[in-house]
Design a protein around this motif. Structure first.
Motif, PDB file in Angstrom:
ATOM      1  N   ARG A 187      -2.490 101.562 106.191  1.00  0.00           N
ATOM      2  CA  ARG A 187      -1.780 101.473 107.473  1.00  0.00           C
ATOM      3  C   ARG A 187      -2.525 100.615 108.495  1.00  0.00           C
ATOM      4  O   ARG A 187      -2.278 100.716 109.692  1.00  0.00           O
ATOM      5  N   ASP A 246      -0.978 103.814 113.428  1.00  0.00           N
ATOM      6  CA  ASP A 246      -0.831 105.035 114.216  1.00  0.00           C
ATOM      7  C   ASP A 246      -1.399 104.908 115.622  1.00  0.00           C
ATOM      8  O   ASP A 246      -1.202 105.804 116.456  1.00  0.00           O
ATOM      9  N   GLY A 278       6.394 103.260 111.547  1.00  0.00           N
ATOM     10  CA  GLY A 278       5.812 104.148 110.546  1.00  0.00           C
ATOM     11  C   GLY A 278       6.857 104.680 109.582  1.00  0.00           C
ATOM     12  O   GLY A 278       6.622 104.787 108.376  1.00  0.00           O
ATOM     13  N   GLU A 279       8.057 104.998 110.115  1.00  0.00           N
ATOM     14  CA  GLU A 279       9.144 105.496 109.265  1.00  0.00           C
ATOM     15  C   GLU A 279       9.557 104.446 108.237  1.00  0.00           C
ATOM     16  O   GLU A 279       9.698 104.737 107.047  1.00  0.00           O
ATOM     17  N   GLU A 310       6.846 103.830 105.472  1.00  0.00           N
ATOM     18  CA  GLU A 310       6.863 104.835 104.404  1.00  0.00           C
ATOM     19  C   GLU A 310       8.077 104.641 103.492  1.00  0.00           C
ATOM     20  O   GLU A 310       7.976 104.789 102.277  1.00  0.00           O
ATOM     21  N   GLN A 311       9.241 104.303 104.067  1.00  0.00           N
ATOM     22  CA  GLN A 311      10.437 104.083 103.255  1.00  0.00           C
ATOM     23  C   GLN A 311      10.242 102.922 102.289  1.00  0.00           C
ATOM     24  O   GLN A 311      10.617 102.997 101.112  1.00  0.00           O
ATOM     25  N   LEU A 315       7.414 101.688 101.111  1.00  0.00           N
ATOM     26  CA  LEU A 315       6.448 102.051 100.061  1.00  0.00           C
ATOM     27  C   LEU A 315       7.084 102.963  99.023  1.00  0.00           C
ATOM     28  O   LEU A 315       6.870 102.807  97.817  1.00  0.00           O
ATOM     29  N   LYS A 316       7.887 103.914  99.490  1.00  0.00           N
ATOM     30  CA  LYS A 316       8.490 104.894  98.580  1.00  0.00           C
ATOM     31  C   LYS A 316       9.546 104.261  97.690  1.00  0.00           C
ATOM     32  O   LYS A 316       9.602 104.525  96.482  1.00  0.00           O
TER      33      LYS A 316
END
Length: 563
Positions: free
Chosen positions: A152, A177, A188-189, A192-193, A195-196
């Protein structure tokens, strides 16, 4: 074209030997006898590589190596050393030399080292060219770009990003962060999406506060950043400025999206305006609406458009916990205040200090908790479980319910004084059946979402499927519509989903409708007209192929083509 090598040595015999060996192998060689000649040559041009003697008369080869590094000459340097200076040569490698070779130098060793060094130079040049191209792309793009690694950390950002966001240019190396909440949370949302899912994600119409220019509205997209071996090394985030378009749409009252809320119907335009007005005042708000209408999205919009946007937003589902746990969760507790309280706990109200607390399903809290919540609203104070000392809290309360609180007040299940404290302003969300004009827009939004999530390329629904979805009453509202589109993605293998790919709740309703609308003569004449092509007949009648087959069987029709 011959590759260019520079030999710097104060021994004429060694310069001659190196030149003979290297030129014999097809290289172009230039020589320098002193430190000054070497520096003068490097001022004029950059060689493919450099052979540099450790001893240069009054100077050391290490001195010239420092000059090479200071001038950022992108050429591998191979040190030439006698046996006593091997340790010095090793130090030169630690200082940035590519390699070293001891005297006496044999032809085979010289040519092998030259070949490896020049190959390394080629890789460095290609990498530098790639980096310069990337920098040029970064500079030329009008969208703001951020490169975030797996930890991050911010690796790179372009000038457009700094201008659009107002962030300082020293953010490289910072953690995602550490950014302000209005940027940290959506970025941040999406990080993560991406990466997932390993695919592109997008968030439209997100608002944040520019320190010098006020509110900005952007579309944000995120895509995985892959390394040379195909593994994900991070995420590229792109911010596209939509402030002018958002202002224009607001001025003509025709916005298609506000924050994460989608809709262009007149009911939604009124809702957008109300949310915008409420975001500017620090008052308690009660959001009411059926399950699945988007109450949490409204709460988020109120918070992130308000002056509290850079402080926490804490969400609590009041129906998800029993009364004793909910009390501790909201207000915190002291160690030993009840069995299992092994340490002090900070409650959600304190966690939300300076920000917003969202109390979902507020109609489900017990009478005892209603009293405690009323005290918070009246006095801006909480008492932790096990404590008699009040603690001041500075939070905005946004509550939501899918129940009729007025009716609960009338039958004595909800305190009237608390109801009016919560409902300083009430936001009523319309059910989806009362805003049917928004259904096509929402369908497009979810198709776009699931295409990215599942790496698919579904273009839309058939006319029959879209007509069925537009006429359905959607008791589960937008959440049910989203689940329906996801169901269609799972069931459909083509580029367009049909009614047969929709859940039974919709298609069973279709069956009851076609039973009365499609008679035996109508079905038979339609099939005859299209030479019993079931797909064409279904399209003409506005139903699915599955329904065509069911009606053929029901009416006992025989396919003349198949006889």
């Amino acid at each position: 074209m011959p590759q260019h090598i520079l030999v710097i040595d104060d021994e004429e015999s060694l310069r001659y030997t190196f030149s003979a060996f290297l030129e014999g192998a097809g290289y172009q060689v230039q020589t320098a006898a002193t430190f000054a000649e070497g520096v003068e040559y490097l001022e004029r041009q950059t060689p493919g590589m450099i052979f540099l003697d450790i001893m240069l008369g009054r100077h050391s080869g290490l001195d010239l190596l420092k000059v090479v590094r200071q001038k950022q000459v992108n050429s591998p340097v191979v040190m030439i050393t006698g046996a006593p200076e091997v340790e010095t040569a090793a130090e030169a490698v630690r200082q940035g030399a590519f390699d070293y070779i001891p005297k006496p130098v044999c032809q085979q060793t010289l040519l092998k080292v030259a070949k490896v060094a020049l190959q390394h130079k080629k890789v460095l040049d290609e990498r530098e060219l790639y980096r310069s191209h990337l920098e040029a792309i970064f500079r030329s793009l009008r969208d703001g770009l951020l490169l975030i690694d797996l930890e991050r950390r911010i690796c790179e950002a372009n000038q457009a990003l700094f201008q659009l966001s107002g962030l300082p240019e020293c953010i490289s190396g910072m953690n995602l962060d550490q950014l302000p909440d209005t940027l940290r949370l959506p970025l941040g949302e999406l990080f993560e999406q991406a990466l997932k899912s390993g695919a592109q994600s997008e968030l439209r119409r997100t608002a944040f506060l520019h320190p010098g220019e006020g509110q900005k509205v952007v579309d944000i997209s995120a895509a995985p950043w892959f390394g040379s071996k195909g593994e994900i090394e991070g995420v590229v985030l792109s911010l596209h400025d939509q402030t002018r378009l958002d202002t224009l749409e607001r001025s003509i009252g025709k916005r298609q999206q506000f924050a994460h809320i989608i809709g262009h119907s007149s009911r939604m335009q009124q809702l957008f305006g109300l949310i915008e007005n409420l975001a500017e005042v620090d008052t308690t708000v009660l959001i009411s609406g059926e399950s699945g209408t988007g109450k949490e999205l409204v709460a988020e919009a109120l918070h992130f458009r308000s002056e509290r946007r850079n402080r926490p937003m804490v969400k609590v589902n009041c129906a998800a916990l029993p009364e004793n746990l909910l009390e501790s969760e909201l207000f915190g507790h002291l160690k030993g205040s009840f069995t299992g309280a092994i340490k002090d706990k900070v409650g959600r109200f304190e966690q939300a200090a300076g920000g917003t607390i969202f109390l979902d399903e507020i109609g489900d809290i017990s009478p005892a908790l209603q009293v405690r919540l009323l005290r918070v609203l009246q006095n801006k104070e909480i008492e932790k479980v096990g404590s008699s000392q009040p603690t001041r809290v500075d939070v905005r309360i946004v509550a939501a319910t899918n129940q009729n609180l007025i009716k609960k007040v009338q039958i004595g299940e909800f305190r009237e004084d608390l109801y009016y404290r919560l409902r300083v302003v009430q936001v009523n969300l319309p059910p989806l059946r009362e805003r049917r004009d928004d259904i096509p827009l929402l369908i497009d939004h979810f198709i776009d979402k699931f295409n990215r999530q599942f790496s698919r390329n579904i273009q839309g629904g058939s006319p029959a499927a879209l007509a069925l979805m537009s006429s359905y009453n959607w008791p589960g509202n937008i959440r049910e519509l989203e689940n329906t589109i996801e169901h269609a993605f799972v069931m459909c293998r083509a580029e367009t989903f049909d009614t047969e790919h929709l859940p039974p709740e919709l298609t069973d309703r279709e069956h009851s409708a076609v039973d009365s609308e499609i008679s035996r003569p109508l079905l038979l004449s339609t099939l005859d007209e299209v030479a019993w092509n079931k797909s064409k007949a279904a399209k003409r009648l506005g139903i699915s192929r599955r329904t065509i087959y069911r009606k053929i069987e029901e009416y006992g029709l025989a396919d003349p083509v198949g006889e």
